[in-house]
Design a protein around this motif. Structure first.
Motif, PDB file in Angstrom:
ATOM      1  N   LEU A 194       0.827  -1.208   0.000  1.00 28.29           N
ATOM      2  CA  LEU A 194       0.000   0.000   0.000  1.00 28.29           C
ATOM      3  C   LEU A 194       0.859   1.256   0.000  1.00 28.29           C
ATOM      4  N   ALA A 195       1.973   1.212   0.726  1.00 27.09           N
ATOM      5  CA  ALA A 195       2.851   2.378   0.804  1.00 27.09           C
ATOM      6  C   ALA A 195       3.518   2.688  -0.527  1.00 27.09           C
ATOM      7  N   ALA A 196       3.633   1.688  -1.400  1.00 29.91           N
ATOM      8  CA  ALA A 196       4.275   1.890  -2.698  1.00 29.91           C
ATOM      9  C   ALA A 196       3.407   2.676  -3.669  1.00 29.91           C
ATOM     10  N   VAL A 197       2.132   2.855  -3.343  1.00 29.41           N
ATOM     11  CA  VAL A 197       1.240   3.627  -4.207  1.00 29.41           C
ATOM     12  C   VAL A 197       1.570   5.108  -4.064  1.00 29.41           C
ATOM     13  N   PRO A 198       1.874   5.791  -5.152  1.00 32.29           N
ATOM     14  CA  PRO A 198       2.190   7.220  -5.054  1.00 32.29           C
ATOM     15  C   PRO A 198       0.935   8.054  -4.813  1.00 32.29           C
ATOM     16  N   GLU A 224      -3.386   9.361   3.345  1.00 34.10           N
ATOM     17  CA  GLU A 224      -2.221  10.094   2.862  1.00 34.10           C
ATOM     18  C   GLU A 224      -2.106  10.066   1.347  1.00 34.10           C
ATOM     19  N   ARG A 225      -2.343   8.913   0.751  1.00 28.59           N
ATOM     20  CA  ARG A 225      -2.161   8.783  -0.689  1.00 28.59           C
ATOM     21  C   ARG A 225      -3.297   9.418  -1.483  1.00 28.59           C
ATOM     22  N   THR A 226      -4.529   9.321  -0.977  1.00 29.67           N
ATOM     23  CA  THR A 226      -5.679   9.808  -1.737  1.00 29.67           C
ATOM     24  C   THR A 226      -6.096  11.221  -1.351  1.00 29.67           C
ATOM     25  N   GLY A 227      -5.749  11.666  -0.153  1.00 29.71           N
ATOM     26  CA  GLY A 227      -6.192  12.964   0.324  1.00 29.71           C
ATOM     27  C   GLY A 227      -7.625  12.965   0.803  1.00 29.71           C
ATOM     28  N   GLU A 228      -8.240  11.778   0.903  1.00 25.29           N
ATOM     29  CA  GLU A 228      -9.629  11.700   1.340  1.00 25.29           C
ATOM     30  C   GLU A 228      -9.709  11.653   2.870  1.00 25.29           C
TER      31      GLU A 228
END
Length: 202
Positions: free
Chosen positions: A68-72, A127-131
């Motif tokens: 999951l952390a690898a998703v930019p 963190e990744r999506t900003g949602e």
């Protein structure tokens, strides 16, 4: 084999054994036989069943969090987080092992690992999506629902209950038929999970 290779062989055998039997029902003797070594050798390397399970479970939890952390971060992150999670579900041993770890959460160390993994999935999605927290909660909750339905082969037992059939249909959508064909196999689990992508990432 080197000592490192032998250790990895035991951990690989333990991963499959714990995925099949769970924490409580699996013994170090079963792991030793699967690895082709003696039970005292397993105990000498790992100290006992709890320590062995913790090491295997730590690796599984790390795999999930790292994936999951690898998703930019960015506008595509929502869909990519869903894809990343679905990709994890193609590993049926990983799927069952993680669920067994949640069931064994009364053990302090196993419980800590389970809580940290859920927390990290929630945090990383935000963190990744900003949602916001509600969207992140839905992502984690839908992911867990898909995991449980695949683990219990729900798609193969739709006739047991109209409610189960309805739950599976709204979870897997158009891929329900594919998920019901040999759903215990990695390949079929992957097909079913892919069809449930929208449930994870919406």
């Amino acid at each position: 084999m080197t000592a490192h290779e032998r250790r990895e062989q035991i951990l690989h055998a333990a991963r499959s054994a714990f995925a099949d039997g769970g924490y409580a029902a699996t013994t170090t003797d079963q792991v030793a036989r699967a690895a082709g070594v003696s039970q005292p050798y397993v105990v000498r390397l790992f100290g006992g069943k709890q320590q062995l399970f913790v090491e295997v479970y730590t690796r599984a939890c790390t795999q999930i969090v790292d994936t999951l952390a690898a998703v930019p971060a960015g506008p595509e992150a929502k869909a990519r987080m869903g894809d990343a999670y679905i990709g994890l579900l193609t590993d049926h041993d990983l799927l069952r092992l993680v669920l067994h770890g949640f069931a064994a959460g009364s053990d302090p160390e196993i419980g800590r690992l389970a809580r940290a993994t859920l927390s990290d999935a929630f945090r990383l999605y935000r963190e990744r999506t900003g949602e916001g927290p509600d969207e992140a909660r839905v992502f984690v909750a839908h992911g867990m629902l898909i995991s449980v339905l695949l683990a219990v082969d729900a798609a193969e037992h739709l006739g047991e209950s109209a409610a189960l059939a309805a739950l599976a249909e709204c979870t897997f959508g158009d891929a329900l038929g594919a998920a019901s064909v040999g759903a215990t196999s990695v390949g079929a689990a992957s097909v079913g999970a892919t069809g449930a992508h929208a449930a994870v990432s919406r």
